[in-house]
Enzyme design. Structure first.
Site, mmCIF file in Angstrom:
data_model
loop_
_atom_site.group_PDB
_atom_site.id
_atom_site.type_symbol
_atom_site.label_atom_id
_atom_site.label_comp_id
_atom_site.label_asym_id
_atom_site.label_seq_id
_atom_site.Cartn_x
_atom_site.Cartn_y
_atom_site.Cartn_z
ATOM 1 N N LYS A 1 0.831 -1.206 0.000
ATOM 2 C CA LYS A 1 0.000 0.000 0.000
ATOM 3 C C LYS A 1 0.867 1.259 0.000
ATOM 4 C CE LYS A 1 -2.868 2.728 3.067
ATOM 5 N NZ LYS A 1 -3.421 2.839 4.427
ATOM 6 N N ASP B 1 -6.884 1.501 0.710
ATOM 7 C CA ASP B 1 -7.003 1.671 2.155
ATOM 8 C C ASP B 1 -8.428 1.328 2.572
ATOM 9 O OD1 ASP B 1 -8.529 3.774 1.260
ATOM 10 O OD2 ASP B 1 -7.505 5.305 2.446
#
Length: 235
Positions: A120, A138
């Protein structure tokens, strides 16, 4: 969600926010990298308060490394899990100096090799600092993708893969920011603002009417009718 609806989905988000970007404050790829490492389980507002003080005295791998773990902790002690993050940041600064001449690499494999950097974080840096069409999923993006029917999947990786597949190429570079901001300010977890949502009619969430989606849909229809009437009278 059908391809034509996905295209309309992003067309509206683009109209709402023509130039979306992260709300983390940064002035270099390195500052962004540090801010994103600190942002895990933190709000952007909280991170920005800490980095404003930190970057004023140290905003390069060498200058942060010179602070040492204890010195760095003094600047980020308001951040959740600051001890672990300080250790990772110091290790990352060492690696950047030793392996990349103090520069943040524009490469996924190299980024993910840094301490405290997962997929991420790497996606955020690649997208925001270097303009890669990546998708950093997210909690907001995961929720919006599943709730609206845009790219439903049971895992973060599954959502990422689906988004990369279904998002039209012309929207892909900014799609991460559009979806995230829509989730942060409109499609909220507990009390989504369906009554003012600009994509309420495209959303496939069955519970949207409990949060006032009918009002938003009527407004969208009225706006479309007004536009059609205006176009007809001008021809």
């Amino acid at each position: 969600m059908k391809p034509k609806h996905i295209n309309e989905f992003f067309e509206r988000l683009q109209a709402q926010r023509p130039d979306p970007t992260t709300e983390l404050v940064y002035h270099s790829p390195f500052e962004l990298l540090i801010a994103v490492i600190l942002s895990a389980q933190m709000t952007d507002v909280g991170v920005n308060k800490a980095t404003a003080k930190l970057f004023a005295v140290a905003n390069t791998p060498a200058s942060i490394l010179a602070l040492g773990v204890d010195g760095l902790k003094e600047y980020i002690k308001t951040i959740n899990f600051y001890t672990a993050k300080a250790n990772n940041i110091i290790k990352t600064c060492q690696m950047l100096i030793e392996l990349h001449a103090g520069q943040v690499p524009d490469d996924r494999k190299a980024l993910e090799a840094l301490a405290g950097v997962g997929r991420k974080t790497a996606n955020v840096v690649l997208n925001t600092a270097f303009g890669h069409p990546t998708m950093a999923v997210d909690t907001h993006i995961f929720r919006v993708s599943n709730r609206t029917g845009l790219a439903p999947a049971k895992t973060v990786e599954g959502v990422e893969k689906k988004l990369l597949k279904v998002v039209p190429k012309r929207y892909l570079t900014n799609a991460h920011h559009w979806i995230l901001l829509h989730g942060r300010y409109t499609c909220k977890a507990r009390k989504p603002l369906c009554a003012s949502c600009i994509v309420a009619d495209l959303c496939q969430w069955p519970d949207k009417y409990e949060f006032g989606a009918a009002k938003a849909i009527k407004q969208l229809q009225d706006n479309l009718s007004s536009l059609e009437s205006s176009n007809a009278s001008s021809t």
